[in-house]
Design an enzyme around this catalytic site. Structure first.
Site, PDB file in Angstrom:
ATOM      1  N   GLU A   1      -3.725  -1.451  -3.320  1.00  0.00           N
ATOM      2  CA  GLU A   1      -2.384  -1.865  -3.714  1.00  0.00           C
ATOM      3  C   GLU A   1      -1.746  -2.682  -2.590  1.00  0.00           C
ATOM      4  OE1 GLU A   1      -0.797   1.085  -6.936  1.00  0.00           O
ATOM      5  OE2 GLU A   1      -0.082   1.671  -4.972  1.00  0.00           O
TER       6      GLU A   1
ATOM      7  N   GLY B   1       5.972  -3.574  -7.412  1.00  0.00           N
ATOM      8  CA  GLY B   1       7.336  -3.603  -7.947  1.00  0.00           C
ATOM      9  C   GLY B   1       8.053  -4.922  -7.710  1.00  0.00           C
TER      10      GLY B   1
ATOM     11  N   HIS C   1      -0.209   6.730  -0.977  1.00  0.00           N
ATOM     12  CA  HIS C   1       0.516   5.612  -1.594  1.00  0.00           C
ATOM     13  C   HIS C   1       1.374   4.931  -0.529  1.00  0.00           C
ATOM     14  CE1 HIS C   1       3.218   3.301  -4.107  1.00  0.00           C
ATOM     15  NE2 HIS C   1       2.310   3.406  -5.047  1.00  0.00           N
TER      16      HIS C   1
ATOM     17  N   SER D   1       2.261  -4.708  -9.660  1.00  0.00           N
ATOM     18  CA  SER D   1       2.741  -5.579 -10.745  1.00  0.00           C
ATOM     19  C   SER D   1       1.662  -5.888 -11.780  1.00  0.00           C
ATOM     20  CB  SER D   1       3.335  -6.870 -10.165  1.00  0.00           C
ATOM     21  OG  SER D   1       4.447  -6.566  -9.343  1.00  0.00           O
TER      22      SER D   1
ATOM     23  N   LYS E   1       6.080   7.531 -10.481  1.00  0.00           N
ATOM     24  CA  LYS E   1       6.978   7.597  -9.306  1.00  0.00           C
ATOM     25  C   LYS E   1       8.142   8.550  -9.611  1.00  0.00           C
ATOM     26  CE  LYS E   1       5.248   3.115  -7.958  1.00  0.00           C
ATOM     27  NZ  LYS E   1       5.430   1.837  -7.295  1.00  0.00           N
TER      28      LYS E   1
ATOM     29  N   GLU F   1       4.274   3.836  -0.590  1.00  0.00           N
ATOM     30  CA  GLU F   1       5.654   4.348  -0.488  1.00  0.00           C
ATOM     31  C   GLU F   1       5.701   5.618   0.351  1.00  0.00           C
ATOM     32  OE1 GLU F   1       6.447   4.241  -4.715  1.00  0.00           O
ATOM     33  OE2 GLU F   1       6.310   2.059  -4.600  1.00  0.00           O
TER      34      GLU F   1
ATOM     35  N   ASN G   1       1.353   5.693 -12.594  1.00  0.00           N
ATOM     36  CA  ASN G   1       2.108   6.370 -11.536  1.00  0.00           C
ATOM     37  C   ASN G   1       3.588   6.235 -11.889  1.00  0.00           C
ATOM     38  OD1 ASN G   1       3.353   7.269  -9.236  1.00  0.00           O
ATOM     39  ND2 ASN G   1       2.600   5.641  -7.891  1.00  0.00           N
TER      40      ASN G   1
HETATM   41  P1  13P Z   1       4.158  -1.569  -9.943  1.00  0.00           P
HETATM   42  O1  13P Z   1       3.136  -1.611 -11.066  1.00  0.00           O
HETATM   43  O2  13P Z   1       5.518  -1.189 -10.428  1.00  0.00           O
HETATM   44  O3  13P Z   1       4.114  -2.798  -9.102  1.00  0.00           O
HETATM   45  O4  13P Z   1       3.703  -0.347  -8.993  1.00  0.00           O
HETATM   46  C1  13P Z   1       2.398  -0.274  -8.555  1.00  0.00           C
HETATM   47  C2  13P Z   1       2.208   1.024  -7.852  1.00  0.00           C
HETATM   48  O5  13P Z   1       2.720   1.243  -6.778  1.00  0.00           O
HETATM   49  C3  13P Z   1       1.386   2.043  -8.520  1.00  0.00           C
HETATM   50  O6  13P Z   1       1.087   3.088  -7.653  1.00  0.00           O
END
Ligand code: 13P
Length: 255
Positions: free
Chosen positions: A168, A174, A96, A214, A12, A98, A10
């Protein structure tokens, strides 16, 4: 029942169309036509076309990060399933955290998107996961249940075969704070138990449940060795070919 491992990147809000095509070429040069593991790249909308072109004739698939459930109309700034299909998109990340926390996606809205994706031959990667406050308040499993059942409402048994779930934990995204393998496996097993209640064991055993938060080459082997962890939804480590390819290789080794 062997489930094929699944690694999705992903990206982003990262990578221009040109940078995305370059990253894709680097990834393909390293993994070639890998078929032991399903690999999906999810660039931002503006890089779907260039990445899609780079993926032509390859086994790596293209995914989007979101979509709107309506077919078309006055939805400024939005993208429909049909638009994604026209760019040869196969998967779409939905719900997601976010999107849920920053853009107001509710379970009901995520459900509409899930149904619209499936009706248009797009495979949803449906994301669920608790915040730190929810985990500390002992609400993890209740939150995951609400998001999973809400997201899958009206999805038929036949359609479930096209759905991928991603767990997640929001506090691990992150932040560098990966869930322990025991924490992750517990929730993955719970998700499979819920799927079993909803759809029966034979179907539930076929659904891939990805871990996200992560995930890195260093922690992936242990996570991927867990009984109910079938792959990863990768953020930061998907932005560089080296770490992403190492994750794909870890999934091959865990297969
Ligand atoms: P990270 O791997 O940067 O923690 O992000 C995970 C994520 O949100 C994948 O959709």
């Amino acid at each position: 029942m062997i489930r094929k491992k699944f690694i999705a990147g992903n990206w982003k809000m990262n990578k221009t169309a040109a940078d995305g095509a370059a990253l894709t070429a680097e990834i393909l040069a390293a993994i070639g036509r890998e078929t032991a593991v399903d690999v999906v790249l999810c660039p931002p909308y503006t890089a779907l076309e260039s990445v899609g072109r780079a993926l032509e004739g390859q086994s790596v698939k293209l995914g989007a990060q979101n979509m709107h459930p309506e077919k078309n109309g006055a939805f400024t700034g939005e993208i429909s399933a049909e638009m994604l299909r026209s760019l040869f998109v196969s998967y779409v990340i939905l719900g997601h955290s976010e999107r849920r926390t920053m853009f107001g996606d509710t379970d009901a809205f995520v459900n509409k998107k899930t149904l619209a994706a499936l009706a248009n031959q797009l495979k949803p990667i449906l994301c669920v996961g608790e915040t730190l406050a929810e985990r500390e308040g002992g609400a993890t499993l209740a939150v995951v249940q609400r998001q999973l059942e809400g997201g899958l409402a009206g999805v038929t048994a036949e359609q479930l075969a096209s759905v991928v779930i991603a767990y997640e934990p929001v506090w691990a995204i992150g932040t560098g704070k990966v869930a322990t393998t025991a924490q992750a496996q517990e929730v993955h097993a719970y998700i499979r138990e819920l799927l079993t209640k909803l759809y029966g064991a034979p179907l539930a055993q076929k659904v891939r449940i990805l871990y996200g938060g992560s995930m890195k080459p260093a922690n992936a082997p242990e996570l991927l060795a867990q009984k109910d962890i079938d792959g990863g939804l990768i953020g930061g480590a998907a932005l560089e070919a080296k770490s992403f390819v190492e994750l794909v290789k870890a999934a091959i080794l865990a297969s």
